[in-house]
Scaffold this motif. Structure first.
Motif, mmCIF file in Angstrom:
data_model
loop_
_atom_site.group_PDB
_atom_site.id
_atom_site.type_symbol
_atom_site.label_atom_id
_atom_site.label_comp_id
_atom_site.label_asym_id
_atom_site.label_seq_id
_atom_site.Cartn_x
_atom_site.Cartn_y
_atom_site.Cartn_z
ATOM 1 N N ALA A 43 0.828 5.660 -7.794
ATOM 2 C CA ALA A 43 0.116 4.612 -8.542
ATOM 3 C C ALA A 43 -0.290 3.474 -7.602
ATOM 4 O O ALA A 43 -1.444 2.997 -7.665
ATOM 5 N N LEU A 44 0.648 3.073 -6.717
ATOM 6 C CA LEU A 44 0.326 1.979 -5.774
ATOM 7 C C LEU A 44 -0.784 2.382 -4.812
ATOM 8 O O LEU A 44 -1.704 1.604 -4.541
ATOM 9 N N SER A 45 -0.710 3.606 -4.310
ATOM 10 C CA SER A 45 -1.724 4.066 -3.355
ATOM 11 C C SER A 45 -3.092 4.160 -4.015
ATOM 12 O O SER A 45 -4.099 3.763 -3.411
ATOM 13 N N ILE A 46 -3.122 4.712 -5.243
ATOM 14 C CA ILE A 46 -4.407 4.811 -5.950
ATOM 15 C C ILE A 46 -4.952 3.408 -6.212
ATOM 16 O O ILE A 46 -6.143 3.136 -6.017
ATOM 17 N N GLY A 47 -4.057 2.503 -6.623
ATOM 18 C CA GLY A 47 -4.458 1.114 -6.860
ATOM 19 C C GLY A 47 -5.021 0.480 -5.595
ATOM 20 O O GLY A 47 -6.075 -0.181 -5.633
ATOM 21 N N ALA A 48 -4.332 0.717 -4.458
ATOM 22 C CA ALA A 48 -4.796 0.156 -3.177
ATOM 23 C C ALA A 48 -6.164 0.731 -2.811
ATOM 24 O O ALA A 48 -7.068 -0.014 -2.381
ATOM 25 N N ALA A 89 -9.165 7.010 3.653
ATOM 26 C CA ALA A 89 -8.775 8.388 3.994
ATOM 27 C C ALA A 89 -7.283 8.453 4.293
ATOM 28 O O ALA A 89 -6.597 9.375 3.830
ATOM 29 N N ILE A 90 -6.792 7.456 5.059
ATOM 30 C CA ILE A 90 -5.350 7.445 5.382
ATOM 31 C C ILE A 90 -4.535 7.370 4.088
ATOM 32 O O ILE A 90 -3.592 8.133 3.879
ATOM 33 N N VAL A 95 -1.157 10.324 0.290
ATOM 34 C CA VAL A 95 -0.654 10.413 -1.084
ATOM 35 C C VAL A 95 -0.975 11.786 -1.712
ATOM 36 O O VAL A 95 -0.470 12.129 -2.769
ATOM 37 N N PHE A 96 -1.795 12.581 -1.011
ATOM 38 C CA PHE A 96 -2.255 13.857 -1.569
ATOM 39 C C PHE A 96 -1.097 14.820 -1.869
ATOM 40 O O PHE A 96 -1.107 15.499 -2.898
ATOM 41 N N VAL A 97 -0.116 14.861 -0.962
ATOM 42 C CA VAL A 97 1.034 15.761 -1.164
ATOM 43 C C VAL A 97 1.792 15.359 -2.434
ATOM 44 O O VAL A 97 2.179 16.220 -3.240
ATOM 45 N N VAL A 142 -10.110 16.539 -6.236
ATOM 46 C CA VAL A 142 -10.996 16.477 -5.058
ATOM 47 C C VAL A 142 -12.313 15.783 -5.418
ATOM 48 O O VAL A 142 -12.834 14.971 -4.639
ATOM 49 N N VAL A 143 -12.844 16.079 -6.609
ATOM 50 C CA VAL A 143 -14.094 15.438 -7.036
ATOM 51 C C VAL A 143 -13.897 13.922 -7.170
ATOM 52 O O VAL A 143 -14.747 13.134 -6.719
ATOM 53 N N LEU A 144 -12.769 13.529 -7.774
ATOM 54 C CA LEU A 144 -12.507 12.093 -7.933
ATOM 55 C C LEU A 144 -12.355 11.409 -6.577
ATOM 56 O O LEU A 144 -12.856 10.292 -6.367
ATOM 57 N N SER A 145 -11.682 12.108 -5.624
ATOM 58 C CA SER A 145 -11.543 11.547 -4.271
ATOM 59 C C SER A 145 -12.912 11.422 -3.611
ATOM 60 O O SER A 145 -13.200 10.424 -2.937
#
Lengths: 204, 166
Positions: A43-48, A89-90, A95-97, A142-145
């Motif tokens: 959640a934090l990573s997506i928010g960032a 990207a970083i 966070v992908f895993v 993947v589409v959202l990314s």
């Protein structure tokens, strides 16, 4: 006599049902564990990532566009976009895993519920449904990314998002095909059942 | 002739048993590819530029076509089985005769399938060029016309009989 013969079958059926219930509760526990362990980080990573995207789109890129300066032979907005893309990207790849862990838990729950609704289930079937749902969820993620990166990549060069999209399209076609193949065995069960019923009808 | 019909149905059931799984799996994959292509990837490509939109449409068009071609042999079996069930349920009950009812429902299902296929291909063809879409529509309409002609030729004696009675 017939009661005695039926007993082992009933026991087997009960054992299978218990196994399925255990599998379902295991899926829920795994999912809850994944949410507890990595939910906050995701959640934090997506928010960032969303914040970086927002600031980049609404603040930094308009400022860079207004400058019209060349820095070491490259336009400033392309450099800013590269920096933002690298930062996102970083964040996204680290966070992908964790996202995969979350989605596999979610697809496990969905598969269990779907299997319960469709009735005739065993653990193998639920695993098949899970693989199928996994594939579809990955394509969505993947589409959202891609949506996060597309605008910035276009600032660097107009061809980059197009090439990336084409690569994603090719990958997603294979991913969706694999998803459909994962439940081929389940479809086979239904078609055989229908064929047997039609055969009975045609004999009448 | 009755025997040949029964044999045909037997063959269709056997086909459903042997190839139904592959056919339906390909159909499901085609549906997934179509949904993601039309609802997600083509609008995404359209937001970039028209060249990317055409390229992505071509990719999805080929992937979808390959999957649809895989389903075609099995689809014939499915149409035969469905026509048999419909003929049994509706045709024979209306006094149409088993053979005639089977032929009518087979033709009607072929019309439905061709219209559904046209509907599925429409977004791809329209994104290439409106003229390509127009040609496909003309082909589908001609096919539908001939199939409907066959249906009417089977139904016309019954229809005339009904007119004479009324």
């Amino acid at each position: 006599m017939s009661i005695k013969k039926d007993e082992p079958k009933r026991e087997e059926h009960g054992l299978e049902e218990r196994k399925i219930e255990a599998y379902g509760s295991k899926m829920y526990q795994e999912s809850a564990k994944a949410v507890r362990e990595v939910g906050t980080r995701v959640a934090l990573s997506i928010g960032a990532a969303i914040l970086i995207w927002l600031f980049g789109t609404l603040v930094f890129i308009p400022i860079a566009d207004g400058m019209q300066q060349i820095f070491f032979g490259y336009p400033v907005n392309a450099i800013i976009s590269t920096i933002i893309v690298a930062a996102m990207a970083i964040i996204v790849f680290t966070v992908f895993v964790d996202v995969r862990r979350l989605t596999s838990g979610l697809s496990g729950i969905l598969a269990y519920q779907f299997g319960k609704i469709s009735g005739d289930v065993d653990i193998e079937s639920i695993k098949h449904y899970r693989t199928a749902l996994d594939g579809v969820l990955y394509v969505v993620i993947v589409v959202l990314s891609y949506l996060l990166f597309a605008n910035y990549l276009a600032q660097i060069h107009a061809a980059i998002p197009a090439i990336l999209l084409i690569l994603i399209v090719v990958w997603s076609i294979f991913a969706l095909w694999r998803s459909a193949r994962a439940i081929a065995a389940e479809i086979g069960k239904y078609t055989k059942k229908v064929a047997n019923e039609i055969e009975k009808l045609s004999e009448v | 002739m009755m025997v040949s019909n029964k044999e045909e149905i037997k063959r269709a059931i056997e086909y459903l048993r042997l190839h139904g799984q592959k056919t339906l799996t390909s159909m499901l994959a085609a549906l997934l590819v179509w949904l993601f292509g039309i609802l997600v990837f083509i609008p995404l490509a359209d937001s970039l530029n028209w060249q990317t939109r055409v390229l992505v449409s071509v990719l999805f068009f080929f992937a979808f076509s390959v999957l649809i071609v895989q389903t075609l042999p099995g689809l014939k079996g499915l149409i035969d089985v469905s026509a048999y069930l419909l003929a049994r349920r509706y045709g024979v009950a209306k006094g149409l005769g088993r053979e005639n009812a089977l032929a009518v429902f087979k033709h009607l299902l072929c019309i439905v399938c061709s219209l559904v296929f046209y509907g599925l291909y429409f977004p791809f063809l329209a994104s290439f060029h409106p003229a390509v879409n127009g040609i496909a529509l003309i082909v589908v309409l001609v096919l539908t016309f001939f199939l409907l002609l066959k249906v009417f030729s089977i139904l016309s004696p019954k229809f005339l009989e009904w007119l004479a009675k009324s």
